[in-house]
Design a protein around this motif. Structure first.
Motif, mmCIF file in Angstrom:
data_model
loop_
_atom_site.group_PDB
_atom_site.id
_atom_site.type_symbol
_atom_site.label_atom_id
_atom_site.label_comp_id
_atom_site.label_asym_id
_atom_site.label_seq_id
_atom_site.Cartn_x
_atom_site.Cartn_y
_atom_site.Cartn_z
ATOM 1 N N ILE A 1 4.243 -10.318 1.656
ATOM 2 C CA ILE A 1 4.009 -10.152 0.225
ATOM 3 C C ILE A 1 2.889 -11.108 -0.180
ATOM 4 O O ILE A 1 2.998 -12.311 0.055
ATOM 5 C CB ILE A 1 5.297 -10.428 -0.588
ATOM 6 N N PHE A 2 1.811 -10.558 -0.731
ATOM 7 C CA PHE A 2 0.730 -11.404 -1.259
ATOM 8 C C PHE A 2 1.066 -11.711 -2.701
ATOM 9 O O PHE A 2 1.184 -10.796 -3.524
ATOM 10 C CB PHE A 2 -0.612 -10.679 -1.192
ATOM 11 N N ASP A 3 1.224 -12.984 -2.993
ATOM 12 C CA ASP A 3 1.536 -13.390 -4.359
ATOM 13 C C ASP A 3 0.221 -13.616 -5.076
ATOM 14 O O ASP A 3 -0.462 -14.598 -4.829
ATOM 15 C CB ASP A 3 2.358 -14.687 -4.302
ATOM 16 N N VAL A 4 -0.154 -12.677 -5.927
ATOM 17 C CA VAL A 4 -1.459 -12.811 -6.575
ATOM 18 C C VAL A 4 -1.295 -13.336 -8.001
ATOM 19 O O VAL A 4 -1.335 -12.580 -8.971
ATOM 20 C CB VAL A 4 -2.261 -11.478 -6.538
ATOM 21 N N GLY A 5 -1.059 -14.616 -8.108
ATOM 22 C CA GLY A 5 -0.988 -15.278 -9.408
ATOM 23 C C GLY A 5 0.185 -14.846 -10.278
ATOM 24 O O GLY A 5 0.034 -14.718 -11.484
ATOM 25 N N HIS B 1 3.127 -5.931 -1.940
ATOM 26 C CA HIS B 1 4.010 -5.832 -0.776
ATOM 27 C C HIS B 1 3.240 -5.095 0.324
ATOM 28 O O HIS B 1 3.308 -3.881 0.431
ATOM 29 C CB HIS B 1 5.291 -5.086 -1.159
ATOM 30 N N ALA B 2 2.468 -5.842 1.118
ATOM 31 C CA ALA B 2 1.533 -5.230 2.072
ATOM 32 C C ALA B 2 2.220 -4.711 3.326
ATOM 33 O O ALA B 2 1.746 -3.757 3.938
ATOM 34 C CB ALA B 2 0.442 -6.228 2.442
ATOM 35 N N LEU B 3 3.339 -5.344 3.735
ATOM 36 C CA LEU B 3 4.118 -4.859 4.891
ATOM 37 C C LEU B 3 5.585 -4.826 4.493
ATOM 38 O O LEU B 3 6.115 -5.823 3.986
ATOM 39 C CB LEU B 3 3.929 -5.780 6.103
ATOM 40 N N PRO C 1 -4.305 5.181 5.880
ATOM 41 C CA PRO C 1 -5.410 5.123 4.927
ATOM 42 C C PRO C 1 -5.761 3.685 4.547
ATOM 43 O O PRO C 1 -4.971 2.770 4.778
ATOM 44 C CB PRO C 1 -4.875 5.900 3.715
ATOM 45 N N SER C 2 -6.911 3.515 3.978
ATOM 46 C CA SER C 2 -7.385 2.202 3.555
ATOM 47 C C SER C 2 -6.355 1.552 2.621
ATOM 48 O O SER C 2 -5.800 2.210 1.746
ATOM 49 C CB SER C 2 -8.729 2.394 2.840
ATOM 50 N N GLY C 3 -6.070 0.280 2.856
ATOM 51 C CA GLY C 3 -5.139 -0.457 1.988
ATOM 52 C C GLY C 3 -3.677 -0.341 2.387
ATOM 53 O O GLY C 3 -2.807 -0.863 1.704
ATOM 54 N N CYS C 4 -3.376 0.327 3.516
ATOM 55 C CA CYS C 4 -1.964 0.549 3.889
ATOM 56 C C CYS C 4 -1.352 -0.649 4.616
ATOM 57 O O CYS C 4 -0.152 -0.668 4.874
ATOM 58 C CB CYS C 4 -1.812 1.811 4.731
ATOM 59 N N GLY C 5 -2.183 -1.643 4.983
ATOM 60 C CA GLY C 5 -1.611 -2.853 5.594
ATOM 61 C C GLY C 5 -1.996 -3.079 7.053
ATOM 62 O O GLY C 5 -1.472 -3.992 7.700
ATOM 63 N N LYS C 6 -2.932 -2.308 7.580
ATOM 64 C CA LYS C 6 -3.306 -2.412 9.003
ATOM 65 C C LYS C 6 -3.873 -3.798 9.340
ATOM 66 O O LYS C 6 -3.418 -4.446 10.280
ATOM 67 C CB LYS C 6 -4.352 -1.332 9.369
ATOM 68 N N THR C 7 -4.869 -4.225 8.562
ATOM 69 C CA THR C 7 -5.483 -5.530 8.822
ATOM 70 C C THR C 7 -4.460 -6.645 8.628
ATOM 71 O O THR C 7 -4.424 -7.607 9.400
ATOM 72 C CB THR C 7 -6.709 -5.727 7.902
ATOM 73 N N THR C 8 -3.608 -6.506 7.628
ATOM 74 C CA THR C 8 -2.586 -7.529 7.383
ATOM 75 C C THR C 8 -1.667 -7.675 8.593
ATOM 76 O O THR C 8 -1.333 -8.793 8.999
ATOM 77 C CB THR C 8 -1.770 -7.180 6.116
ATOM 78 N N LEU C 9 -1.284 -6.559 9.218
ATOM 79 C CA LEU C 9 -0.418 -6.644 10.396
ATOM 80 C C LEU C 9 -1.156 -7.314 11.563
ATOM 81 O O LEU C 9 -0.580 -8.145 12.270
ATOM 82 C CB LEU C 9 0.095 -5.250 10.805
HETATM 83 N N1 LIG Z 1 -5.504 -12.030 0.789
HETATM 84 C C1 LIG Z 1 -4.986 -11.056 0.041
HETATM 85 N N2 LIG Z 1 -4.531 -11.277 -1.210
HETATM 86 C C2 LIG Z 1 -3.974 -10.307 -1.960
HETATM 87 N N3 LIG Z 1 -3.820 -9.029 -1.548
HETATM 88 C C3 LIG Z 1 -4.251 -8.727 -0.307
HETATM 89 C C4 LIG Z 1 -4.863 -9.714 0.556
HETATM 90 N N4 LIG Z 1 -5.190 -9.108 1.712
HETATM 91 C C5 LIG Z 1 -4.806 -7.822 1.600
HETATM 92 N N5 LIG Z 1 -4.245 -7.584 0.373
HETATM 93 C C6 LIG Z 1 -3.692 -6.314 -0.107
HETATM 94 O O1 LIG Z 1 -2.725 -5.869 0.848
HETATM 95 C C7 LIG Z 1 -2.801 -4.458 1.028
HETATM 96 C C8 LIG Z 1 -3.102 -4.148 2.476
HETATM 97 O O2 LIG Z 1 -4.419 -4.555 2.794
HETATM 98 P P1 LIG Z 1 -5.040 -4.420 4.243
HETATM 99 O O3 LIG Z 1 -4.073 -4.950 5.235
HETATM 100 O O4 LIG Z 1 -6.387 -5.042 4.228
HETATM 101 O O5 LIG Z 1 -5.158 -2.835 4.412
HETATM 102 P P2 LIG Z 1 -5.973 -1.952 5.476
HETATM 103 O O6 LIG Z 1 -6.485 -2.866 6.547
HETATM 104 O O7 LIG Z 1 -4.982 -0.955 5.970
HETATM 105 O O8 LIG Z 1 -7.078 -1.295 4.710
HETATM 106 C C9 LIG Z 1 -3.863 -3.972 0.051
HETATM 107 O O9 LIG Z 1 -3.224 -3.567 -1.121
HETATM 108 C C10 LIG Z 1 -4.721 -5.207 -0.167
HETATM 109 O O10 LIG Z 1 -5.350 -5.155 -1.427
#
Ligand SMILES: Nc1ncnc2c1ncn2[C@@H]1O[C@H](COP(=O)(O)OP(=O)(O)O)[C@@H](O)[C@H]1O
Ligand SMILES: [Mg+2]
Length: 373
Positions: free
Chosen positions: A13-17, A23-25, A43-51
């Motif tokens: 969970i990214f806590d954005v202020g 809830h990315a994963l 799709p873009s934004g689904c959480g791949k990079t976050t994982l």
């Molecule tokens: N550092 C961060 N702070 C806040 N939100 C983030 C951060 N990194 C990613 N997110 C959010 O988490 C979600 C997943 O992002 P990401 O893993 O980059 O997706 P993908 O790689 O599948 O495109 C998105 O909604 C993105 O905006």
């Protein structure tokens, strides 16, 4: 010895202020087998990079476990995880020659000079850059595809336990991308390093991976081989993400243990669907989506024997082995635009003309209506 990599109820969970945390994963749980080339698709934004970043230790997960064999790596600092990562942007050092770019991970690990030389030479041969290494230019003097190979060599040189590739081909042109897919498979099979390959391109994922996970909004929707995902998608999102699925809006008229009779709302178009192709739980009267792949439908000018629905041909595309008809369906009995693939050109049908759309065979599938993609 290489081990399996297991995610157990991983949440990020990214806590954005304070407001609307992301809830990315969400409860991500699956296992990647030792030596497997595993694709993460969504799709873009689904959480791949976050994982991937969480696996590498560049993000701290909110809850859950990441196990390498029996060891929970989620609290181990990134430099102790022995993971190689390749980024979409390559992230090479322009002020260093390619030898030093690749040697970097070995120098950080205080590897003796003779071994550095041997390992860099070996890995550059593996990625097919032995001639470039002799000239040893700055990476900026290389083509995009060669830079990508340098980035892969740099991640492989210290024999990581796990290799993470984040959309590694996204910056290459279409032809090179297709070529590099096969190269990545060849290199991965030669090293047998457990690899996660991330992409938003379903064709790329299907071509590269031993198995794939489809991710949507931080949730793993389905895991399987390319063939399993294409032939047995478990919900309408996967069905329409892995290839195209056309959906009729239907209602369950009858259902028992063996099959269901689904009728397209307000029409004479009804289909019996075998239990093996019913995905979700239905009762008599439930709404449902009746799905058909482009090759499971037929367009015809004359009214066919089987039940049909009317539409208008918008575009006809010759795609080599088949001809694709884009048909705008009438009313709201179906998703607006259907894609229908015919084995050849249907001579009497032109763009802009009205046609009838029917099912070729009884291979349509049923999905729950609430999860339409
Ligand atoms: N550092 C961060 N702070 C806040 N939100 C983030 C951060 N990194 C990613 N997110 C959010 O988490 C979600 C997943 O992002 P990401 O893993 O980059 O997706 P993908 O790689 O599948 O495109 C998105 O909604 C993105 O905006
Ligand atoms: Mg990403």
């Amino acid at each position: 010895m290489s081990e399996n990599l297991t995610y157990e109820k991983v949440n990020k969970i990214f806590d954005v202020g304070g407001k609307n945390p992301v809830h990315a994963l969400c409860d991500v749980s699956f296992t990647i087998n030792s030596g497997e080339l595993f694709c993460l698709l969504g799709p873009s934004g689904c959480g791949k990079t976050t994982l991937l970043r969480s696996t590498a230790g560049l993000e701290t997960i909110t809850s859950g476990k990441m196990l390498y064999g029996d060891v929970d790596i989620s609290t181990i600092p990134p430099y102790k995880r022995n993971i190689g990562m390749v980024f979409q942007s390559f992230a090479l050092y322009p002020h260093m020659n390619i030898f030093e770019n690749v040697a970097y991970g070995l120098r950080v690990r205080k590897t003796p000079e003779a071994e550095v030389k041997r390992k860099v030479t070996e890995v550059m041969e593996l990625v097919g850059l032995q001639d470039e290494l002799k000239r040893n230019p700055s990476p900026t003097a290389l083509s995009g595809g060669q830079q990508q190979r340098v980035a892969i060599a740099r991640a492989l040189v210290y024999s990581p336990d796990i290799l993470l590739l984040d959309e590694p081909l996204a910056n290459l042109d279409a032809k090179l991308r297709r070529y590099m897919r096969a190269e990545i498979r060849r290199i991965q099979k030669a090293t047998n390093i457990t690899t996660i390959f991330v992409t938003h391109d379903q064709e790329e994922a299907m071509a590269v991976g031993d198995r794939l996970a489809v991710l949507r909004k931080g949730v793993v929707e389905q895991i399987g081989t390319s063939d399993e995902l294409y032939t047995q998608p478990q919900n309408s999102f996967v069905a329409n993400f892995i290839g195209k699925m056309n959906f009729f809006k239907a209602e369950i008229e009858n259902i028992d243990g063996a099959s269901a009779l689904a009728r397209v709302k307000g029409t004479g178009f009804a289909e019996t669907v075998d239990r093996s192709r019913i995905h979700g739980s239905f009762t008599k009267g439930s709404s449902a989506l009746l799905g058909a792949r482009p090759e499971q439908l037929i367009v015809s000018k004359a009214l066919p024997q089987r039940p049909s629905l009317p539409g208008t041909v918008k575009i006809i595309q010759h795609l080599g082995q088949f001809v694709r008809y884009e048909v705008e369906m009438e009313g709201d009995a179906a998703s607006a635009i259907f894609e229908i693939d015919m084995g050849g050109l249907v001579v009497d049908i032109k763009e802009g003309e009205k046609v009838n759309v029917s099912l070729k065979s009884s291979l349509a599938s049923l999905y729950e209506a609430k999860e339409e993609a």
